[in-house]
Write an enzyme that holds these catalytic residues in place. Sequence first.
Site, PDB file in Angstrom:
ATOM      1  N   ARG A   1      -7.443  36.591   2.573  1.00 21.14           N
ATOM      2  CA  ARG A   1      -6.691  35.883   1.524  1.00 21.14           C
ATOM      3  C   ARG A   1      -7.630  35.330   0.461  1.00 21.14           C
ATOM      4  O   ARG A   1      -7.219  35.118  -0.684  1.00 21.14           O
ATOM      5  CB  ARG A   1      -5.876  34.756   2.148  1.00 21.14           C
ATOM      6  CG  ARG A   1      -4.796  35.213   3.109  1.00 21.14           C
ATOM      7  CD  ARG A   1      -4.111  34.029   3.762  1.00 21.14           C
ATOM      8  NE  ARG A   1      -3.100  34.428   4.736  1.00 21.14           N
ATOM      9  CZ  ARG A   1      -3.348  34.650   6.027  1.00 21.14           C
ATOM     10  NH1 ARG A   1      -4.595  34.489   6.488  1.00 21.14           N
ATOM     11  NH2 ARG A   1      -2.377  35.008   6.855  1.00 21.14           N
TER      12      ARG A   1
ATOM     13  N   ASP B   1       2.234  29.893  10.893  1.00 17.82           N
ATOM     14  CA  ASP B   1       1.390  30.140  12.062  1.00 17.82           C
ATOM     15  C   ASP B   1       1.885  29.335  13.264  1.00 17.82           C
ATOM     16  O   ASP B   1       1.956  29.836  14.387  1.00 17.82           O
ATOM     17  CB  ASP B   1      -0.062  29.769  11.747  1.00 17.82           C
ATOM     18  CG  ASP B   1      -0.589  30.471  10.513  1.00 17.82           C
ATOM     19  OD1 ASP B   1      -0.655  31.710  10.520  1.00 17.82           O
ATOM     20  OD2 ASP B   1      -0.917  29.783   9.536  1.00 17.82           O
TER      21      ASP B   1
ATOM     22  N   ALA C   1       4.926  28.192  13.747  1.00 25.53           N
ATOM     23  CA  ALA C   1       6.217  28.729  14.185  1.00 25.53           C
ATOM     24  C   ALA C   1       6.032  29.990  15.023  1.00 25.53           C
ATOM     25  O   ALA C   1       6.709  30.181  16.058  1.00 25.53           O
ATOM     26  CB  ALA C   1       7.087  29.023  12.964  1.00 25.53           C
TER      27      ALA C   1
ATOM     28  N   ARG D   1       4.807  28.870  18.496  1.00 21.85           N
ATOM     29  CA  ARG D   1       5.863  28.342  19.354  1.00 21.85           C
ATOM     30  C   ARG D   1       6.788  29.469  19.832  1.00 21.85           C
ATOM     31  O   ARG D   1       7.251  29.454  20.980  1.00 21.85           O
ATOM     32  CB  ARG D   1       6.681  27.289  18.609  1.00 21.85           C
ATOM     33  CG  ARG D   1       5.936  25.991  18.376  1.00 21.85           C
ATOM     34  CD  ARG D   1       6.895  24.855  18.055  1.00 21.85           C
ATOM     35  NE  ARG D   1       7.823  25.180  16.986  1.00 21.85           N
ATOM     36  CZ  ARG D   1       7.574  25.015  15.695  1.00 21.85           C
ATOM     37  NH1 ARG D   1       6.395  24.548  15.311  1.00 21.85           N
ATOM     38  NH2 ARG D   1       8.477  25.324  14.779  1.00 21.85           N
TER      39      ARG D   1
ATOM     40  N   HIS E   1      -5.205  27.862   6.747  1.00 25.63           N
ATOM     41  CA  HIS E   1      -4.290  28.995   6.856  1.00 25.63           C
ATOM     42  C   HIS E   1      -5.132  30.247   6.647  1.00 25.63           C
ATOM     43  O   HIS E   1      -5.276  30.759   5.536  1.00 25.63           O
ATOM     44  CB  HIS E   1      -3.186  28.921   5.803  1.00 25.63           C
ATOM     45  CG  HIS E   1      -2.275  30.121   5.824  1.00 25.63           C
ATOM     46  ND1 HIS E   1      -1.642  30.559   6.976  1.00 25.63           N
ATOM     47  CD2 HIS E   1      -1.899  30.979   4.848  1.00 25.63           C
ATOM     48  CE1 HIS E   1      -0.922  31.622   6.704  1.00 25.63           C
ATOM     49  NE2 HIS E   1      -1.064  31.906   5.420  1.00 25.63           N
TER      50      HIS E   1
END
Length: 308
Positions: free
Chosen positions: A87, A147, A149, A152, A174
């Site tokens: 990125r 990330d 989410a 989990r 990130h």
Amino acid sequence: MKIAIIGTGHVGSAIAYALVLKGLCAHLVLAGRNLAKAQGDALDLQHTLAFCERSMIIESAALEEVADSDILVVTASMPTSSPMSSRLELGPANVALFRQLIPMLARNNPNAILLVITNPVDIMTYLATQISGFPSARIMGVGTLVDSARFRSLLSLEEQIHPDDLRAYILGEHGPNQFPLFSAASAGSEHIDDNPARRDIFNAVHSAGFDVYKAKGYTNYAIAAAACEVIRAIVYDSRRTIPLSTYLDDWLGIQDNCFSIPVVVGRRGIIRHLHPDLDRSEKKALEKAARLIKDQIDRLLLPEDSLS
């Protein structure tokens, strides 16, 4: 509630569509360098309203015409000529873009909350904080929300517990220097231990964004859903705890930086920073991430891009 999406590429269009389906505003504005694309998206979304429970005003606008918004969602990014491996490759061009874009948006939308999606998101959130003139509480990057989410979701398969009932975060950058907060991970107050199987889950999350990028050339659905969760917390003042990239003047000896920590989000933006107790390895991971982010900030930004 008036929301403007700045940038109508894959991500901006997906966020607009999700906002319409969820009915999260009364007035939606789509703006980008390609005004014809913004106009086409606005018209398409107007047709979508026939199948939605809530009506709203949907329009397109030139970037300089976006004004008096409550929330600005910035997805605008310069195109790349070849596939990315990091990125950070977007950094130089997007820094130049933000120097042109953010001051104008801030002048025309002086009371807005700014949600930064553009990558590299930690650097872009830092820059937006410096040059907008907004208080840092009204500027947030989507950071490690997606990330976390993903983390989990994969943990829930192993634990056989709904993802919403897991308390597990990925923090820091990130990017490649993110880290899982296993020391505070829990389900129903039962600790989720760090072990090789769960490290494998983290490693899968770590590469997930680029797996999607390599397969279809971009990511858009998960980030759109993540952006809508932040927007929902603002619109309804729901005081949700969300891992977001935010400016930190000083935490754990790390100064003048921007990375993801858990924050409380409501109508005024970031209401509170939460400061979890990190174990030794997590603190080292955070220090590494912050150092590398700061190195990129110092390389990409000019001295005049400083807080006034």
